[in-house]
Design an enzyme around this catalytic site. Structure first.
Site, PDB file in Angstrom:
ATOM      1  CE  LYS A 249      66.503  56.034  51.083  1.00  0.00           C
ATOM      2  NZ  LYS A 249      65.079  56.348  50.993  1.00  0.00           N
ATOM      3  CD  GLU A 334      51.903  62.781  53.853  1.00  0.00           C
ATOM      4  OE1 GLU A 334      51.824  63.373  52.749  1.00  0.00           O
ATOM      5  OE2 GLU A 334      52.948  62.278  54.280  1.00  0.00           O
ATOM      6  NE  ARG A 362      52.223  67.969  52.700  1.00  0.00           N
ATOM      7  CZ  ARG A 362      53.180  67.909  51.770  1.00  0.00           C
ATOM      8  NH1 ARG A 362      53.131  66.992  50.836  1.00  0.00           N
ATOM      9  NH2 ARG A 362      54.178  68.767  51.770  1.00  0.00           N
TER      10      ARG A 362
HETATM   11  C1  LIG Z   1      54.808  65.151  53.394  1.00  0.00           C
HETATM   12  C2  LIG Z   1      55.844  64.192  53.861  1.00  0.00           C
HETATM   13  N1  LIG Z   1      55.491  62.943  54.193  1.00  0.00           N
HETATM   14  C3  LIG Z   1      56.425  62.071  54.636  1.00  0.00           C
HETATM   15  C4  LIG Z   1      57.729  62.439  54.749  1.00  0.00           C
HETATM   16  C5  LIG Z   1      58.751  61.483  55.341  1.00  0.00           C
HETATM   17  N2  LIG Z   1      59.795  61.153  54.352  1.00  0.00           N
HETATM   18  C6  LIG Z   1      60.998  61.735  54.390  1.00  0.00           C
HETATM   19  S1  LIG Z   1      61.999  61.196  53.181  1.00  0.00           S
HETATM   20  C7  LIG Z   1      60.824  60.138  52.605  1.00  0.00           C
HETATM   21  C8  LIG Z   1      61.127  59.273  51.424  1.00  0.00           C
HETATM   22  C9  LIG Z   1      61.569  60.092  50.271  1.00  0.00           C
HETATM   23  O1  LIG Z   1      61.813  59.258  49.163  1.00  0.00           O
HETATM   24  P1  LIG Z   1      62.542  59.872  47.904  1.00  0.00           P
HETATM   25  O2  LIG Z   1      61.949  61.164  47.537  1.00  0.00           O
HETATM   26  O3  LIG Z   1      62.565  58.815  46.850  1.00  0.00           O
HETATM   27  O4  LIG Z   1      64.015  60.169  48.409  1.00  0.00           O
HETATM   28  P2  LIG Z   1      65.133  59.121  48.894  1.00  0.00           P
HETATM   29  O5  LIG Z   1      65.133  59.172  50.373  1.00  0.00           O
HETATM   30  O6  LIG Z   1      64.774  57.762  48.359  1.00  0.00           O
HETATM   31  O7  LIG Z   1      66.386  59.630  48.317  1.00  0.00           O
HETATM   32  C10 LIG Z   1      59.662  60.225  53.355  1.00  0.00           C
HETATM   33  C11 LIG Z   1      58.445  59.427  53.146  1.00  0.00           C
HETATM   34  C12 LIG Z   1      58.046  63.761  54.396  1.00  0.00           C
HETATM   35  N3  LIG Z   1      59.295  64.232  54.512  1.00  0.00           N
HETATM   36  N4  LIG Z   1      57.103  64.610  53.959  1.00  0.00           N
END
Ligand SMILES: Cc1ncc(C[n+]2csc(CCOP(=O)(O)OP(=O)(O)O)c2C)c(N)n1
Length: 603
Positions: A249, A334, A362
């Site tokens: 990242k 969630e 959700r």
């Molecule tokens: C249902 C839901 N909960 C929380 C989020 C907030 N959120 C956005 S990106 C993220 C982390 C995503 O991690 P990953 O899939 O590993 O992608 P990365 O950012 O590490 O590339 C979160 C928790 C979301 N978008 N959707």
């Protein structure tokens, strides 16, 4: 910055195909510089996009979008895809009113198939799209999903994998973008399994193979050649397959690579040299909650906190440092968070689920059946409630205030300022016979607004002895309502202003006060459908009162991205808009001015 010729020569994925290996790595470097320069200026998702530069180039070279279907789970990491599909020139306006969306957008491009941003959905879309393609007899189209290790902690992914692994006839290619992080390091048994696969190259137990998929990897996700070889093999397999790509990242931008507190996952305007905000930030609603929950944690050892992979953005970082054994990061899960909180409550704890308002949607059934039906004391802290701004329609927290009041026994609070938030959080964690929820918006909190008096559950903020109307100012719009009241007074239109504080269930004292006025206007940062104003009108209709009741709130539509202030203003929810609406309402009635009792008199 003038765009270098290589990058400016890319107007679609086809332009990538003729590039040499050296040109591809030069292009990756140029995209990285472009992302850093632009996102630091506009705000947006920085770390996640810097991590997928090579991966997105490789996917677009091997597959032929839009003939092949590319889906980005969550969608926050789709900027490189946007650059490669002809939208580079629009990055000046990223996440600004009328400009480029921060997520995939069907309106923007035929290369964007889904409009997501809530995590863990893309594998299910892929499953359905692959089935439809198979049914249409087209065996030449691939369905490719880019999904993060964080998103893969979401339950929907596992429901989808169960289907995809059992369906060799309509294969899906899963490109697992494993950077070991959600916002914070990814948690749980799955994270351990991926770490094992990363370390050993393969593990004696491979979860994906056991579920019926092929597994390729681990692959260096920053090596375009290696990525392309793996993707070509995956495409040739013609069966469900996981390509496990290891990425970093924030890759190539030291402030983001070393970002332990996740500040650079998503940024506002920051200095590119340091990744630090260019202007000092005022105390936010989140920081007030952060302080108060830590203080409560020190006083009560039965208070535990849950987060769905967002400990820092929801303000739980301080609580986690002080009470590491009483904070539970459950992953992007969630629904599980809510029922796990129910379990903690059954076990005698008072759980506080800190979550963005939009993500609670959700978990509605879990809140209704697993918490409320059991009358369990769980407190939901809904950050980013109301208009959020640049993240657009999927992130506006404009549904919770309509949906939660239908939950029997649930108490819903909307604090107007920081003192109120602290007070109501304490009231909420003192409740023992059912769920409570507190909603507050994104951004900085205005100075405290003292009440003149409290009656029932509502606060009187401004008393006008000859009030021509009652303004019911919900939560953070209290300041705008008071400013509007000043403007109205200057026009010779006195109004009384009250803050209901608890917006569900309805406060009988507030209905009594409303019934004593000829006109009641409820001002809310939520959708009109099911808003407090609508519920007040319904309650008044069941009385003898001749009061007319109106709601000033947001239209029940998906509202596009812009700043919070711009959107509220556009919908008449700033002081000038509220004052204008009140004047229009009064002008549209030809009734003689009636003497209404003030809140103080009515109490
Ligand atoms: C249902 C839901 N909960 C929380 C989020 C907030 N959120 C956005 S990106 C993220 C982390 C995503 O991690 P990953 O899939 O590993 O992608 P990365 O950012 O590490 O590339 C979160 C928790 C979301 N978008 N959707």
């Amino acid at each position: 910055m003038t765009t270098p010729p290589l990058l400016s020569g890319i107007s679609g994925p086809a332009d990538l195909r003729s590039l040499s290996t050296a040109a591809l790595s030069e292009l990756a470097a140029q995209i990285r510089d472009f992302l850093i320069e632009n996102i630091c200026r506009t705000g947006g998702h920085l770390g996640p996009n810097l991590g997928v530069v090579e991966l997105t180039i490789a996917v677009h070279r091997i597959f032929h979008s839009p003939h092949d279907v590319l889906l980005f789970d969550t969608g926050h990491q789709s900027y490189v895809h946007k650059i490669l599909t002809g939208r580079r020139a629009d990055f000046d306006s990223l996440r600004h009113a009328g400009g480029l969306s921060g997520y995939p957008s069907r309106e923007e491009s035929g290369h964007d198939v889904i409009e997501n941003s809530h995590a863990s959905t893309a594998l299910s879309y892929a499953d359905g799209i692959a089935k439809a393609i198979a049914l249409s007899g087209d065996h030449d189209r691939r369905v490719v999903v880019i999904v993060g290790d964080g998103a893969l902690t979401g339950g929907m992914c596992w429901e989808a994998l169960n289907n995809i692994g059992g369906a060799p006839d309509h294969p899906v290619i899963i490109v697992l973008n494993d950077n070991g992080r959600s916002y914070s390091p990814t948690i749980g048994g799955l994270a351990h399994h991926l770490a094992e696969l990363r370390r050993s190259g393969s593990a004696h137990a491979n979860l994906f193979e056991d579920l019926g998929m092929a597994y390729l990897g681990p692959v260096d996700g920053h090596d375009i050649g290696e990525l392309e070889r793996a993707l070509r093999r995956a495409s040739a397999l013609r069966r469900p397959v996981v390509v496990h790509c290891i990425t970093r990242k924030g890759n190539g931008y030291p402030p983001a690579e070393q970002d332990e507190a996740d500040r650079l996952h998503a940024v506002g305007v920051v200095d590119p040299a340091t990744g630090r905000p260019t202007s000092p930030s005022a105390p936010s609603w989140t920081s007030v909650f952060a302080e108060e929950i830590t203080a409560i944690g020190a006083e009560r050892d039965d208070v535990v906190c849950l987060t769905a992979a967002m400990p820092h953005p929801t303000g739980l970082g301080g609580f986690a440092d002080r009470f590491p054994e009483r904070i539970f990061d459950v992953g992007i899960a969630e629904q599980h968070a809510v029922t796990s909180a129910a379990g903690l409550a059954i076990g005698g704890m008072h759980p506080v689920v800190a979550i963005y308002a939009t993500f609670l949607n959700r978990a509605f059934d879990q809140l209704l059946m697993d918490v409320a039906l059991h009358r369990l004391p769980v407190t939901f802290v809904l950050d980013r409630a109301g208009i959020t701004g640049p993240d657009g329609p999927s992130h506006h927290g404009m549904w919770d205030a309509s949906v939660l009041p239908v939950v029997p026994g649930l108490r819903l609070a909307a604090p107007r300022d920081s003192a109120n938030l602290r007070e109501m959080l304490r009231e909420a964690v003192d409740v023992t016979d059912g769920p409570t929820a507190i909603r507050y918006p994104k951004g900085s909190v205005r100075p405290d607004i003292p009440a003149i008096s409290r009656t029932g559950r509502y606060d009187l903020l401004r008393a006008a002895p000859d009030a021509m109307g009652l303004l019911v100012a919900v939560g953070p719009l209290a300041g705008a309502c008071l400013d509007a009241a000043d403007e109205l007074a200057a026009h010779g239109v006195p109004v009384t202003v009250v803050d209901p504080r608890w917006i569900a269930p309805l406060d009988p004292q507030l209905i009594k006060l409303a019934g004593a006025h000829s006109l009641v206007l409820t001002v809310e940062d939520t959708t009109t459908t099911g808003a407090l104003g609508a519920r007040i009108a319904q309650a008044l209709a069941a009385t003898d009162a001749t009061t007319r009741a109106a709601t000033f709130a947001l239209p029940p539509r998906f509202l596009p991205h812009a700043s919070r202030a711009e959107i509220l203003r556009a919908h008449g929810l700033d002081a000038a808009g509220i004052a204008t609406s009140v004047l229009k309402r009064l002008a549209s009635t030809h009734r003689p001015r009636s003497r209404a009792r003030t809140g103080a008199e009515a109490s």
